[in-house]
Every structure is written in structure tokens, then in C-alpha cells.
Design a protein around this motif. Sequence first.
Motif, mmCIF file in Angstrom:
data_model
loop_
_atom_site.group_PDB
_atom_site.id
_atom_site.type_symbol
_atom_site.label_atom_id
_atom_site.label_comp_id
_atom_site.label_asym_id
_atom_site.label_seq_id
_atom_site.Cartn_x
_atom_site.Cartn_y
_atom_site.Cartn_z
ATOM 1 N N ASP A 199 0.834 -1.191 0.000
ATOM 2 C CA ASP A 199 0.000 0.000 0.000
ATOM 3 C C ASP A 199 0.872 1.246 0.000
ATOM 4 O OD1 ASP A 199 -2.455 -1.446 0.170
ATOM 5 O OD2 ASP A 199 -2.115 -1.726 2.314
ATOM 6 N N ASN A 200 0.338 2.316 -0.571
ATOM 7 C CA ASN A 200 1.018 3.605 -0.596
ATOM 8 C C ASN A 200 0.454 4.508 0.486
ATOM 9 O OD1 ASN A 200 2.418 2.937 -3.019
ATOM 10 N ND2 ASN A 200 0.587 3.444 -4.209
ATOM 11 N N VAL A 201 1.298 5.354 1.043
ATOM 12 C CA VAL A 201 0.801 6.367 1.985
ATOM 13 C C VAL A 201 1.576 7.664 1.773
ATOM 14 C CG1 VAL A 201 2.360 5.596 3.832
ATOM 15 C CG2 VAL A 201 0.295 6.898 4.392
ATOM 16 N N LEU A 202 0.815 8.749 1.745
ATOM 17 C CA LEU A 202 1.374 10.085 1.638
ATOM 18 C C LEU A 202 0.822 10.927 2.784
ATOM 19 C CD1 LEU A 202 2.922 12.295 -0.071
ATOM 20 C CD2 LEU A 202 0.690 12.787 -1.126
ATOM 21 N N ARG A 203 1.725 11.542 3.536
ATOM 22 C CA ARG A 203 1.305 12.467 4.607
ATOM 23 C C ARG A 203 1.970 13.819 4.385
ATOM 24 N NH1 ARG A 203 3.606 10.411 8.988
ATOM 25 N NH2 ARG A 203 5.007 12.150 9.504
ATOM 26 N N VAL A 204 1.156 14.844 4.264
ATOM 27 C CA VAL A 204 1.671 16.192 4.063
ATOM 28 C C VAL A 204 1.054 17.119 5.103
ATOM 29 C CG1 VAL A 204 2.169 15.939 1.596
ATOM 30 C CG2 VAL A 204 -0.100 16.662 2.313
ATOM 31 N N ARG A 205 1.829 18.114 5.503
ATOM 32 C CA ARG A 205 1.369 19.075 6.523
ATOM 33 C C ARG A 205 1.368 20.478 5.931
ATOM 34 N NH1 ARG A 205 4.470 22.042 9.677
ATOM 35 N NH2 ARG A 205 6.261 20.638 9.323
ATOM 36 N N ARG A 206 0.251 21.189 6.161
ATOM 37 C CA ARG A 206 0.194 22.593 5.736
ATOM 38 C C ARG A 206 0.956 23.433 6.764
ATOM 39 N NH1 ARG A 206 -3.184 25.823 2.526
ATOM 40 N NH2 ARG A 206 -4.773 24.221 2.228
ATOM 41 N N ASN A 207 1.901 24.199 6.297
ATOM 42 C CA ASN A 207 2.699 25.022 7.199
ATOM 43 C C ASN A 207 1.851 26.090 7.869
ATOM 44 O OD1 ASN A 207 4.909 23.514 6.273
ATOM 45 N ND2 ASN A 207 5.358 25.006 4.656
ATOM 46 N N VAL A 208 2.198 26.419 9.086
ATOM 47 C CA VAL A 208 1.455 27.431 9.827
ATOM 48 C C VAL A 208 1.723 28.814 9.227
ATOM 49 C CG1 VAL A 208 1.147 28.517 12.080
ATOM 50 C CG2 VAL A 208 1.593 26.060 11.911
#
Length: 208
Positions: A199-208
Motif C-alpha cells: 500500500d502507498n501512503v502520503l502524509r503532508v502538513r500545511r505550514n502554519v
Amino acid sequence: MDSTRQFWEDFYRDKDQVWSGKVNPLLEREVATLTPGTALDLGCGEGGDAIWLARQGWRVTAVDISETALKRAAGHAAEAGVEGIVWERHDLAVSFPEGSFDLVSAQFFHSPVAEDGERDKALRRAAEAVAPGGTLVVAGHAGWPTWMEEPPHEHVHFPTPAEVLEALTLDESEWTVEAQDVVTRDFPGPEGQAGTRSDNVLRVRRNV
């Protein structure tokens, strides 16, 4: 009722229970260390992820196209005594929940009846719904199980994490990529065949 909605209604009506009711392991892995806030669960199905998130302290908006799935999910939450979940029906090609969220989750967001580009459009809208400092987690299959000799949909393309990231068209100055992985696990077949699935997983965070 349009054909997409009818497909998913039939999908859930055909069985009393489709999924295990447990949280998706990749979601648990990616969000276990996050501070609970508001969460949006896209394609929530029978509610396994939404219920787990609520138990961790998240205030959850859970979305699916199928009224049957949503009623079943709400029933499971009530049986478990879990509160803090709002259930909404949306065809994400047409409408999207209002507001912004500290976590947006799209787990195994595959559809054999989606039109070209619909998935990417929905995921871009999902990214727009992430609040500053918030996280988007997208998980999906990387291929068929190794024991499956004749896949049911021969020409299905499973997007890689890099392809998902490219399709999101994120501004690199506004987002940080925190995980971009392929995870392989044991996945025996229905008759006990030994095998694995990736399985693939992508985690991204929007900068404050």
C-alpha cells in the motif's frame, strides 16, 4: 439515483458487513502522534476510521456517498457509545463538506466507477480543507495481492505516492511532505494462500 451513488448503495446493501470495523493500520500509524482536533474522514464507509478517531479525541466529520453505509456507521458508533462524529452524505464529485480541519483522511480512496480526474479533483479539494498546521493523509493500494493470478480489473492503475503528490499540485512553500512510503504486509488469500499486499501512503502538513 445516479449510477455512481447506485453502485455504492448496492455495494453496501449486498452484505450485512463489508469491512472489519477496525481502523485502517496506515491511518493509525500516521496520526497516532498528532494532537487531536477536527478531522474529516472521506469515504468513511461503515465508520471504522471515524469511530477510532473519535475515541482518540478527534471531533470527526465523516463523509460517504452511500446512505446505507452512513446509517450502518452511525449505528456502530451508537452501539460503541462513541460520540463526536457528524455523518454527512456527499458525492465528492458534486459537493464537499464545509469548513477546515486539522486532519483530512482519504483511506483507500479507490472507485471503479469514478470518471477520469474525479479522484484527483476530490483530493485537491481535500487539501484545500486542511487548516494551517493541519495534516492530509492519503493511503491507497499499490497493486493487487501477490496471490491474485487474475485481477478483477486488469487495467487499473494504482497511483504511487509521488503521483498523488504531483496531482495535488501543492505549493511547496506552503506544505511539507512528512511521509511518502510504500508499506508491504502479509495478506493471505481467502483460501489461506500465502501472500503480501503493498500500500502507498502520503502524509503532508500545511505550514502554519
